[in-house]
Design an enzyme around this catalytic site. Structure first.
Site, short mmCIF file in Angstrom:
data_model
loop_
_atom_site.label_atom_id
_atom_site.label_comp_id
_atom_site.label_asym_id
_atom_site.label_seq_id
_atom_site.Cartn_x
_atom_site.Cartn_y
_atom_site.Cartn_z
N HIS A 121 0.86 -1.18 0.00
CA HIS A 121 0.00 0.00 0.00
C HIS A 121 0.90 1.23 0.00
O HIS A 121 2.08 1.16 0.37
CB HIS A 121 -0.90 0.02 1.24
CG HIS A 121 -1.96 -1.03 1.23
ND1 HIS A 121 -2.96 -1.07 0.27
CD2 HIS A 121 -2.21 -2.07 2.07
CE1 HIS A 121 -3.77 -2.09 0.52
NE2 HIS A 121 -3.33 -2.72 1.60
N CYS A 163 -0.38 2.72 -4.39
CA CYS A 163 -1.13 3.93 -4.68
C CYS A 163 -0.30 5.17 -4.36
O CYS A 163 0.64 5.12 -3.56
CB CYS A 163 -2.41 3.96 -3.85
SG CYS A 163 -3.70 2.88 -4.48
#
Length: 277
Positions: A121, A163
């Site tokens: 992430h 991301c």
């Protein structure tokens, strides 16, 4: 064709043959100017793959289904390119820092290059360990020319599947192509680094639960096809096109359905990079 749901690599927001010559000679000075990196050292180099799938409950971040497919795909791809691949799974932020610090202190004098792949992430300028965030700048700084002397003047590639924000790209219908002004993160201008981000600044990065992330799928596919033929930036351009044109998100949540993605390449390389010699 069976559809499997796509996910994003962010914190949870709700539950004919052409010959290529690798150098040139200055006609005025007679000095040989090598335009490509020397890749014929005894070893191609290390490829470190950090694959974070499961996160501490305190982070509020979901498991990254499909990431093991990426890690296996990358291992096969870079092993075939003669890299020494080291896979590491579910590292805390402290372990990531310690690992890359340790790797930067190794003797790379017999190695042509260095690759680090981060699967996790993320947010803009940040990658997540299993227990929290760490600045990308801190990790890449270990390999600066003044810190890791045995990699000075050699290509250092950071491939980042994560991301970089929470924006969604809805795409646009076109018959002629579009030109977007994408402002990339300001990165220190240390030479011989390349950052291959899975997505543009501020945007989500998509990952399929069965097939892995769009970016890593495309990167491995293009490397298999062109690593022994094309220069690396040309390969990455093909990766960009593949991700941009061949993928669209499938989600049971209408807000996340039918979305697009474009990778972002930030290069401070000073020469052309070929994976063959």
């Amino acid at each position: 064709m069976e559809n499997s749901e796509n996910s994003v690599d962010a914190k949870s927001i709700k539950n004919s043959e052409t010959k290529i010559f690798h150098g040139s000679k200055s006609m005025d000075s007679g000095i040989y100017m090598d335009n490509s990196y020397k890749m014929d050292y005894p070893e191609m180099g290390l490829c470190i793959i950090i694959n974070n799938k499961n996160f501490h409950e305190s982070t509020g971040m979901p498991s990254r289904s499909g990431t093991d497919v990426d890690a296996a795909n990358l291992r096969e791809t870079f092993t075939n390119l003669k890299y020494e691949v080291r896979n590491k799974n579910d590292l805390t932020r402290e372990q990531i820092v310690a690992l890359l610090d340790s790797v930067s202190r190794e003797d790379h004098s017999k190695r042509s290059s260095f690759i680090c792949v981060l699967l996790s992430h993320g947010e803009e300028g940040i990658i997540y360990g299993t227990n929290g965030p760490v600045d990308l700048k801190k990790l890449t700084g270990f390999f600066r020319g003044d810190y890791c002397r045995s990699l000075t003047g050699k290509p250092k590639l950071f491939i980042i599947q994560a991301c970089r924000g929470t924006e969604l790209d809805c795409g646009i219908e076109t018959d002629s192509g579009t030109e977007d002004d994408i402002a990339c993160q300001k990165i220190p201008v240390e030479a011989d680094f390349l950052y291959a981000y899975s997505t543009a600044p501020g945007y989500y990065s998509w990952r399929n639960s069965k097939d892995g992330s769009w970016f890593i799928q495309s990167l491995c596919s293009m490397l298999r096809l062109y690593a022994h033929e094309l220069e690396f930036m040309h390969i990455l351009t093909r990766v960009n096109r593949k991700v941009a044109t061949e993928f669209e998100s499938f989600s049971l949540d209408s807000a996340f359905h039918g979305k697009k993605q474009i990778p972002c390449i930030v290069s401070m390389l000073t020469k052309e990079l070929y994976f063959y010699h």
